[in-house]
Design a protein around this motif. Sequence first.
Motif, PDB file in Angstrom:
ATOM      1  N   GLN A   1      71.076  66.321  69.139  1.00  0.00           N
ATOM      2  CA  GLN A   1      70.583  66.129  67.775  1.00  0.00           C
ATOM      3  C   GLN A   1      71.119  67.210  66.829  1.00  0.00           C
ATOM      4  O   GLN A   1      71.305  66.973  65.643  1.00  0.00           O
ATOM      5  N   GLU A   2      71.360  68.409  67.354  1.00  0.00           N
ATOM      6  CA  GLU A   2      71.795  69.526  66.515  1.00  0.00           C
ATOM      7  C   GLU A   2      73.318  69.661  66.432  1.00  0.00           C
ATOM      8  O   GLU A   2      73.811  70.607  65.802  1.00  0.00           O
ATOM      9  N   ALA A   3      74.065  68.743  67.029  1.00  0.00           N
ATOM     10  CA  ALA A   3      75.529  68.782  66.924  1.00  0.00           C
ATOM     11  C   ALA A   3      75.891  68.739  65.438  1.00  0.00           C
ATOM     12  O   ALA A   3      75.440  67.860  64.698  1.00  0.00           O
ATOM     13  N   THR A   4      76.695  69.697  65.005  1.00  0.00           N
ATOM     14  CA  THR A   4      76.921  69.910  63.581  1.00  0.00           C
ATOM     15  C   THR A   4      78.351  69.565  63.176  1.00  0.00           C
ATOM     16  O   THR A   4      79.305  69.931  63.851  1.00  0.00           O
ATOM     17  N   SER A   5      78.460  68.877  62.062  1.00  0.00           N
ATOM     18  CA  SER A   5      79.768  68.462  61.532  1.00  0.00           C
ATOM     19  C   SER A   5      80.454  69.644  60.851  1.00  0.00           C
ATOM     20  O   SER A   5      79.862  70.707  60.647  1.00  0.00           O
ATOM     21  N   GLU A   6      81.682  69.424  60.444  1.00  0.00           N
ATOM     22  CA  GLU A   6      82.437  70.445  59.711  1.00  0.00           C
ATOM     23  C   GLU A   6      81.775  70.777  58.369  1.00  0.00           C
ATOM     24  O   GLU A   6      81.964  71.863  57.840  1.00  0.00           O
ATOM     25  N   ARG A   7      80.995  69.865  57.837  1.00  0.00           N
ATOM     26  CA  ARG A   7      80.282  70.088  56.569  1.00  0.00           C
ATOM     27  C   ARG A   7      78.924  70.768  56.785  1.00  0.00           C
ATOM     28  O   ARG A   7      78.170  70.976  55.835  1.00  0.00           O
ATOM     29  N   GLY A   8      78.578  71.056  58.054  1.00  0.00           N
ATOM     30  CA  GLY A   8      77.311  71.720  58.372  1.00  0.00           C
ATOM     31  C   GLY A   8      76.134  70.780  58.523  1.00  0.00           C
ATOM     32  O   GLY A   8      74.990  71.214  58.584  1.00  0.00           O
ATOM     33  N   GLU A   9      76.400  69.487  58.631  1.00  0.00           N
ATOM     34  CA  GLU A   9      75.338  68.483  58.748  1.00  0.00           C
ATOM     35  C   GLU A   9      75.076  68.176  60.225  1.00  0.00           C
ATOM     36  O   GLU A   9      76.007  67.892  60.978  1.00  0.00           O
ATOM     37  N   GLN A  10      73.801  68.233  60.632  1.00  0.00           N
ATOM     38  CA  GLN A  10      73.455  67.931  62.013  1.00  0.00           C
ATOM     39  C   GLN A  10      73.469  66.428  62.280  1.00  0.00           C
ATOM     40  O   GLN A  10      73.236  65.621  61.373  1.00  0.00           O
ATOM     41  N   PHE A  11      73.745  66.067  63.540  1.00  0.00           N
ATOM     42  CA  PHE A  11      73.754  64.669  63.958  1.00  0.00           C
ATOM     43  C   PHE A  11      72.382  64.047  63.729  1.00  0.00           C
ATOM     44  O   PHE A  11      72.269  62.954  63.187  1.00  0.00           O
ATOM     45  N   GLY A  12      71.337  64.717  64.135  1.00  0.00           N
ATOM     46  CA  GLY A  12      69.962  64.312  63.854  1.00  0.00           C
ATOM     47  C   GLY A  12      69.433  63.182  64.710  1.00  0.00           C
ATOM     48  O   GLY A  12      70.164  62.509  65.431  1.00  0.00           O
ATOM     49  N   PHE A  13      68.136  62.980  64.604  1.00  0.00           N
ATOM     50  CA  PHE A  13      67.469  61.926  65.353  1.00  0.00           C
ATOM     51  C   PHE A  13      67.819  60.547  64.821  1.00  0.00           C
ATOM     52  O   PHE A  13      67.892  59.581  65.572  1.00  0.00           O
ATOM     53  N   GLY A  14      68.032  60.419  63.531  1.00  0.00           N
ATOM     54  CA  GLY A  14      68.358  59.114  62.947  1.00  0.00           C
ATOM     55  C   GLY A  14      69.633  58.530  63.513  1.00  0.00           C
ATOM     56  O   GLY A  14      69.680  57.358  63.900  1.00  0.00           O
ATOM     57  N   ARG A  15      70.705  59.332  63.577  1.00  0.00           N
ATOM     58  CA  ARG A  15      71.974  58.852  64.135  1.00  0.00           C
ATOM     59  C   ARG A  15      71.843  58.582  65.632  1.00  0.00           C
ATOM     60  O   ARG A  15      72.406  57.621  66.148  1.00  0.00           O
ATOM     61  N   LEU A  16      71.101  59.459  66.326  1.00  0.00           N
ATOM     62  CA  LEU A  16      70.881  59.249  67.758  1.00  0.00           C
ATOM     63  C   LEU A  16      70.171  57.924  67.992  1.00  0.00           C
ATOM     64  O   LEU A  16      70.602  57.097  68.807  1.00  0.00           O
ATOM     65  N   GLU A  17      69.102  57.696  67.263  1.00  0.00           N
ATOM     66  CA  GLU A  17      68.336  56.463  67.440  1.00  0.00           C
ATOM     67  C   GLU A  17      69.138  55.228  67.034  1.00  0.00           C
ATOM     68  O   GLU A  17      69.030  54.187  67.681  1.00  0.00           O
ATOM     69  N   ASP A  18      69.943  55.343  66.008  1.00  0.00           N
ATOM     70  CA  ASP A  18      70.797  54.229  65.600  1.00  0.00           C
ATOM     71  C   ASP A  18      71.783  53.870  66.713  1.00  0.00           C
ATOM     72  O   ASP A  18      71.982  52.693  67.020  1.00  0.00           O
ATOM     73  N   ALA A  19      72.394  54.875  67.321  1.00  0.00           N
ATOM     74  CA  ALA A  19      73.355  54.621  68.402  1.00  0.00           C
ATOM     75  C   ALA A  19      72.677  53.979  69.606  1.00  0.00           C
ATOM     76  O   ALA A  19      73.267  53.134  70.278  1.00  0.00           O
ATOM     77  N   LEU A  20      71.438  54.367  69.868  1.00  0.00           N
ATOM     78  CA  LEU A  20      70.725  53.832  71.033  1.00  0.00           C
ATOM     79  C   LEU A  20      70.115  52.459  70.777  1.00  0.00           C
ATOM     80  O   LEU A  20      69.963  51.665  71.703  1.00  0.00           O
ATOM     81  N   ALA A  21      69.772  52.162  69.537  1.00  0.00           N
ATOM     82  CA  ALA A  21      69.018  50.943  69.226  1.00  0.00           C
ATOM     83  C   ALA A  21      69.872  49.700  69.070  1.00  0.00           C
ATOM     84  O   ALA A  21      69.367  48.592  69.123  1.00  0.00           O
ATOM     85  N   ARG A  22      71.163  49.847  68.885  1.00  0.00           N
ATOM     86  CA  ARG A  22      71.972  48.653  68.634  1.00  0.00           C
ATOM     87  C   ARG A  22      73.011  48.489  69.736  1.00  0.00           C
ATOM     88  O   ARG A  22      73.310  49.414  70.475  1.00  0.00           O
TER      89      ARG A  22
END
Length: 108
Positions: A50-71
């Motif tokens: 969840q804390e994997a951070t992009s070059e812009r300093g933005e974390q992956f987060g729970f929303g992206r994790l849940e999106d990847a798992l839900a579809r």
Amino acid sequence: YVRRAQDGDLLRIEEATSCPLGLFDTVTFEQTDVTLYRGDALVLSTDGVQEATSERGEQFGFGRLEDALARGDARPAALADRLLGQLRQHVGAAPQYDDLTLLICGAA
């Protein structure tokens, strides 16, 4: 998380979260019971996902994790491929500062 095969629902398990195994000599762990049905997938991860951070300093987060798992395909290998692909795309060339531990298993 549990990804239900029958209806595609994603169940976030809030109970029994604790510190990592082996971090401290004495820790009290809670437990919870979750019933897995044929085809369901159990997904466990460390906070580094969840804390994997992009070059812009933005974390992956729970929303992206849940999106990847839900579809998409709910088989463990497909879930792992999709999630890891989205993580790589999100992080880009940013340096990894924490572990990325992911365990996905399926109920047969």
